[in-house]
Scaffold this motif. Structure first.
Motif, short mmCIF file in Angstrom:
data_model
loop_
_atom_site.label_atom_id
_atom_site.label_comp_id
_atom_site.label_asym_id
_atom_site.label_seq_id
_atom_site.Cartn_x
_atom_site.Cartn_y
_atom_site.Cartn_z
N MET A 3 24.51 43.31 44.88
CA MET A 3 24.41 43.85 46.24
C MET A 3 25.48 43.20 47.11
O MET A 3 25.55 41.98 47.20
N THR A 4 26.30 44.02 47.74
CA THR A 4 27.38 43.50 48.56
C THR A 4 27.17 43.89 50.02
O THR A 4 26.48 44.85 50.33
N GLU A 5 27.79 43.11 50.90
CA GLU A 5 27.72 43.37 52.34
C GLU A 5 28.60 44.56 52.73
O GLU A 5 28.29 45.30 53.65
N LYS A 6 29.72 44.69 52.02
CA LYS A 6 30.73 45.67 52.40
C LYS A 6 31.59 45.98 51.18
O LYS A 6 31.72 45.17 50.28
N THR A 7 32.22 47.16 51.18
CA THR A 7 33.15 47.55 50.13
C THR A 7 34.50 47.89 50.75
O THR A 7 34.56 48.61 51.74
N VAL A 8 35.56 47.35 50.15
CA VAL A 8 36.92 47.69 50.55
C VAL A 8 37.48 48.61 49.47
O VAL A 8 37.52 48.23 48.29
N ASP A 9 37.90 49.78 49.86
CA ASP A 9 38.51 50.72 48.92
C ASP A 9 40.02 50.61 49.05
O ASP A 9 40.62 51.17 49.97
N ALA A 10 40.63 49.86 48.15
CA ALA A 10 42.07 49.66 48.17
C ALA A 10 42.75 50.43 47.03
O ALA A 10 43.88 50.14 46.66
N ARG A 11 42.04 51.42 46.50
CA ARG A 11 42.63 52.24 45.43
C ARG A 11 43.83 53.00 45.96
O ARG A 11 43.79 53.52 47.07
N GLY A 12 44.90 53.01 45.17
CA GLY A 12 46.12 53.70 45.57
C GLY A 12 47.07 52.82 46.37
O GLY A 12 48.18 53.24 46.67
N LEU A 13 46.65 51.62 46.72
CA LEU A 13 47.50 50.71 47.49
C LEU A 13 48.13 49.68 46.57
O LEU A 13 47.51 49.22 45.62
N ASN A 14 49.35 49.31 46.88
CA ASN A 14 50.06 48.30 46.10
C ASN A 14 50.09 46.98 46.86
O ASN A 14 49.88 46.93 48.07
N LYS A 23 41.25 40.16 52.96
CA LYS A 23 41.24 39.03 53.89
C LYS A 23 40.59 39.43 55.22
O LYS A 23 39.76 38.71 55.75
N LYS A 24 40.95 40.59 55.74
CA LYS A 24 40.38 41.09 57.00
C LYS A 24 38.88 41.36 56.84
O LYS A 24 38.08 40.97 57.68
N ALA A 25 38.50 42.01 55.76
CA ALA A 25 37.09 42.36 55.55
C ALA A 25 36.21 41.13 55.39
O ALA A 25 35.05 41.13 55.81
N LEU A 26 36.74 40.07 54.79
CA LEU A 26 35.94 38.84 54.62
C LEU A 26 35.54 38.24 55.96
O LEU A 26 34.48 37.62 56.07
N THR A 27 36.37 38.43 56.99
CA THR A 27 36.02 37.89 58.30
C THR A 27 34.87 38.68 58.95
O THR A 27 34.27 38.21 59.91
N ILE A 29 32.08 39.69 57.30
CA ILE A 29 30.80 39.48 56.63
C ILE A 29 30.39 38.01 56.81
O ILE A 29 31.24 37.16 57.06
N PRO A 30 29.10 37.71 56.69
CA PRO A 30 28.66 36.33 56.89
C PRO A 30 29.08 35.41 55.75
O PRO A 30 29.31 35.86 54.62
N VAL A 31 29.18 34.12 56.05
CA VAL A 31 29.44 33.11 55.02
C VAL A 31 28.33 33.23 53.98
O VAL A 31 27.15 33.34 54.33
N GLY A 32 28.71 33.27 52.71
CA GLY A 32 27.75 33.46 51.62
C GLY A 32 27.59 34.91 51.23
O GLY A 32 27.03 35.22 50.18
N GLY A 33 28.11 35.82 52.06
CA GLY A 33 28.01 37.25 51.78
C GLY A 33 28.98 37.67 50.69
O GLY A 33 29.95 36.97 50.38
N LEU A 34 28.72 38.83 50.12
CA LEU A 34 29.53 39.36 49.02
C LEU A 34 30.32 40.58 49.47
O LEU A 34 29.78 41.46 50.14
N LEU A 35 31.58 40.61 49.09
CA LEU A 35 32.47 41.72 49.39
C LEU A 35 32.91 42.35 48.08
O LEU A 35 33.37 41.65 47.17
N GLU A 36 32.79 43.66 47.97
CA GLU A 36 33.26 44.40 46.80
C GLU A 36 34.63 45.00 47.14
O GLU A 36 34.81 45.54 48.23
N VAL A 37 35.57 44.88 46.21
CA VAL A 37 36.90 45.45 46.39
C VAL A 37 37.21 46.33 45.19
O VAL A 37 37.05 45.90 44.04
N LEU A 38 37.66 47.55 45.46
CA LEU A 38 38.09 48.48 44.40
C LEU A 38 39.59 48.64 44.55
O LEU A 38 40.10 48.88 45.65
N ALA A 39 40.33 48.49 43.45
CA ALA A 39 41.79 48.56 43.50
C ALA A 39 42.32 49.24 42.24
O ALA A 39 41.64 49.25 41.20
#
Length: 77
Positions: A3-14, A23-27, A29-39
């Motif tokens: 379970m994540t706090e937020k998802t960053v969709d970076a697919r298609g980006l280099n 880096k921006k998305a981590l700011t 969410i709370p400390v200890g929270g989980l961020l999902e990144v798709l690339a």
């Protein structure tokens, strides 16, 4: 699935965009929270490993699926 706090969709980006968006998305969410990144950037595995070492955030999951790479990062600071 983790379970994540937020998802960053970076697919298609280099590089460096997936890291910058992360880096921006981590700011946001709370400390200890989980961020999902798709690339889709083939160099993102090394980039996210280096990012975690440099920032102190925890790279919980780093996996390659048929469609993309998926990372889960725990905010530590």
């Amino acid at each position: 699935m983790t379970m994540t706090e937020k998802t960053v969709d970076a697919r298609g980006l280099n590089c460096p965009m997936p890291i910058l968006k992360t880096k921006k998305a981590l700011t946001e969410i709370p400390v200890g929270g989980l961020l999902e990144v798709l690339a889709t950037d083939s160099g993102s595995m090394a980039d996210f490993e280096a990012f975690a070492r440099q920032t102190g955030d925890e790279l919980v999951t780093a996996e390659k699926t048929a469609e993309h790479y998926r990372y889960v990062i725990r905010r530590r600071r």
